[in-house]
Design an enzyme around this catalytic site. Sequence first.
Site, PDB file in Angstrom:
ATOM      1  N   CYS A 109       0.825  -1.205   0.000  1.00  0.00           N
ATOM      2  CA  CYS A 109       0.000   0.000   0.000  1.00  0.00           C
ATOM      3  C   CYS A 109       0.859   1.255   0.000  1.00  0.00           C
ATOM      4  O   CYS A 109       1.935   1.301   0.590  1.00  0.00           O
ATOM      5  CB  CYS A 109      -0.891   0.007   1.239  1.00  0.00           C
ATOM      6  SG  CYS A 109      -2.037  -1.379   1.299  1.00  0.00           S
ATOM      7  N   PHE A 251      10.823  -7.776 -28.116  1.00  0.00           N
ATOM      8  CA  PHE A 251      10.478  -8.552 -29.315  1.00  0.00           C
ATOM      9  C   PHE A 251      11.717  -8.855 -30.164  1.00  0.00           C
ATOM     10  O   PHE A 251      11.686  -8.791 -31.392  1.00  0.00           O
ATOM     11  CB  PHE A 251       9.440  -7.810 -30.160  1.00  0.00           C
ATOM     12  CG  PHE A 251       8.162  -7.509 -29.429  1.00  0.00           C
ATOM     13  CD1 PHE A 251       7.309  -8.531 -29.040  1.00  0.00           C
ATOM     14  CD2 PHE A 251       7.817  -6.202 -29.121  1.00  0.00           C
ATOM     15  CE1 PHE A 251       6.130  -8.241 -28.361  1.00  0.00           C
ATOM     16  CE2 PHE A 251       6.636  -5.907 -28.442  1.00  0.00           C
ATOM     17  CZ  PHE A 251       5.787  -6.942 -28.057  1.00  0.00           C
ATOM     18  N   ALA A 252      12.819  -9.172 -29.471  1.00  0.00           N
ATOM     19  CA  ALA A 252      14.076  -9.444 -30.179  1.00  0.00           C
ATOM     20  C   ALA A 252      14.121 -10.913 -30.587  1.00  0.00           C
ATOM     21  O   ALA A 252      14.530 -11.775 -29.819  1.00  0.00           O
ATOM     22  CB  ALA A 252      15.266  -9.097 -29.283  1.00  0.00           C
ATOM     23  N   ARG A 253      13.686 -11.183 -31.782  1.00  0.00           N
ATOM     24  CA  ARG A 253      13.696 -12.554 -32.300  1.00  0.00           C
ATOM     25  C   ARG A 253      13.503 -12.512 -33.814  1.00  0.00           C
ATOM     26  O   ARG A 253      12.934 -11.567 -34.364  1.00  0.00           O
ATOM     27  CB  ARG A 253      12.602 -13.401 -31.645  1.00  0.00           C
ATOM     28  CG  ARG A 253      11.194 -12.811 -31.726  1.00  0.00           C
ATOM     29  CD  ARG A 253      10.187 -13.744 -31.093  1.00  0.00           C
ATOM     30  NE  ARG A 253       8.827 -13.242 -31.188  1.00  0.00           N
ATOM     31  CZ  ARG A 253       8.150 -12.687 -30.206  1.00  0.00           C
ATOM     32  NH1 ARG A 253       8.725 -12.556 -29.019  1.00  0.00           N
ATOM     33  NH2 ARG A 253       6.912 -12.262 -30.369  1.00  0.00           N
ATOM     34  N   ASP A 254      14.004 -13.568 -34.452  1.00  0.00           N
ATOM     35  CA  ASP A 254      13.853 -13.707 -35.907  1.00  0.00           C
ATOM     36  C   ASP A 254      14.336 -12.463 -36.651  1.00  0.00           C
ATOM     37  O   ASP A 254      13.675 -11.966 -37.563  1.00  0.00           O
ATOM     38  CB  ASP A 254      12.383 -13.998 -36.271  1.00  0.00           C
ATOM     39  CG  ASP A 254      11.884 -15.276 -35.620  1.00  0.00           C
ATOM     40  OD1 ASP A 254      12.692 -16.208 -35.457  1.00  0.00           O
ATOM     41  OD2 ASP A 254      10.693 -15.335 -35.257  1.00  0.00           O
ATOM     42  N   ASP A 255      15.493 -11.954 -36.262  1.00  0.00           N
ATOM     43  CA  ASP A 255      16.093 -10.785 -36.917  1.00  0.00           C
ATOM     44  C   ASP A 255      15.208  -9.545 -36.843  1.00  0.00           C
ATOM     45  O   ASP A 255      15.303  -8.651 -37.686  1.00  0.00           O
ATOM     46  CB  ASP A 255      16.429 -11.090 -38.383  1.00  0.00           C
ATOM     47  CG  ASP A 255      17.478 -12.183 -38.503  1.00  0.00           C
ATOM     48  OD1 ASP A 255      18.405 -12.191 -37.677  1.00  0.00           O
ATOM     49  OD2 ASP A 255      17.367 -13.021 -39.415  1.00  0.00           O
ATOM     50  N   ARG A 256      14.341  -9.499 -35.837  1.00  0.00           N
ATOM     51  CA  ARG A 256      13.494  -8.323 -35.613  1.00  0.00           C
ATOM     52  C   ARG A 256      13.690  -7.871 -34.178  1.00  0.00           C
ATOM     53  O   ARG A 256      13.972  -8.671 -33.294  1.00  0.00           O
ATOM     54  CB  ARG A 256      12.017  -8.651 -35.842  1.00  0.00           C
ATOM     55  CG  ARG A 256      11.656  -9.044 -37.264  1.00  0.00           C
ATOM     56  CD  ARG A 256      10.168  -9.343 -37.374  1.00  0.00           C
ATOM     57  NE  ARG A 256       9.791 -10.531 -36.619  1.00  0.00           N
ATOM     58  CZ  ARG A 256       9.032 -10.547 -35.539  1.00  0.00           C
ATOM     59  NH1 ARG A 256       8.571  -9.401 -35.040  1.00  0.00           N
ATOM     60  NH2 ARG A 256       8.727 -11.679 -34.933  1.00  0.00           N
TER      61      ARG A 256
END
Length: 277
Positions: A109, A251-256
């Site tokens: 609280c 969202f760091a995956r698949d070259d993105r």
Amino acid sequence: MAGRSARRPVTRYRAGEVDRRVDTLAVEEPLEIRVDGEPFTLTMRTPGDDVELAHGLLRSEGVITSREDVQVMRYCSDTTTLNVLDVALTRAPGVPLSGQRNLASYGGCGLCGSSTIDAVAERVLLGSRVEHADVEVDPAAITRALDGLREAQTLFAKTGGVHGAAVASAQGEVLHAREDVGRHNAVDKVLGRLVLDDAPPAPLLVVSSRASFEIVAKAAVAGVSVLACVSAPSSLAADAADQLGLTLVAFARDDRLTVVTSPERVRQGAADAPAAS
């Protein structure tokens, strides 16, 4: 203390067919950490690398700032399992002990997002963090580090039931990688390794999970410059990273990847990107 994996009979249903087999599961057991004989926290973890976990956790909570603050760390002899770890400090802790984890108590609280970030900022200052304003990474280095983490996740390959964390150079070379059923534990283990080695802060930390506030807090206290996670960030994680000067990548995956805060540390364009046709 049990091993890191266990075998268990299961029944699998697939395409209308029944297959009875034995699966490999990740082991989950409690670890109680005591500081100077007093209970400090209880966490559920994958056995192994417990000393690293404790160093990383105590560092992120501001109880220690280096390995010199720990006189001795050993399993308690009054238990039948290796699930109680007692830490004797060499000096008074930087933050008074309250008998419970400070970061875990932030949901009480009267607290809000700003107060949680302020508390982490105090721990960052306590540790005299080495600034990494001049650190730059390119997207290819982040991808390289995540690929290295996946290769190091041998327990995940067997069980599919653990998270991973790795510290890497600015070029994406994995320096240390650890696994655990708890994503925060995996981070504590790998950052605790740096404490034990008296190593400088790592430029890059990659994690196989979402970007939570607590992971951002641990990275900031450890002096990490860039934190990359494979999934989404929470709003408080983004706010904390922004105010603490941490570059947060989601969202760091698949070259993105998506750079959420402090984009100046991520170079525009990947060095290994193919030429446009």
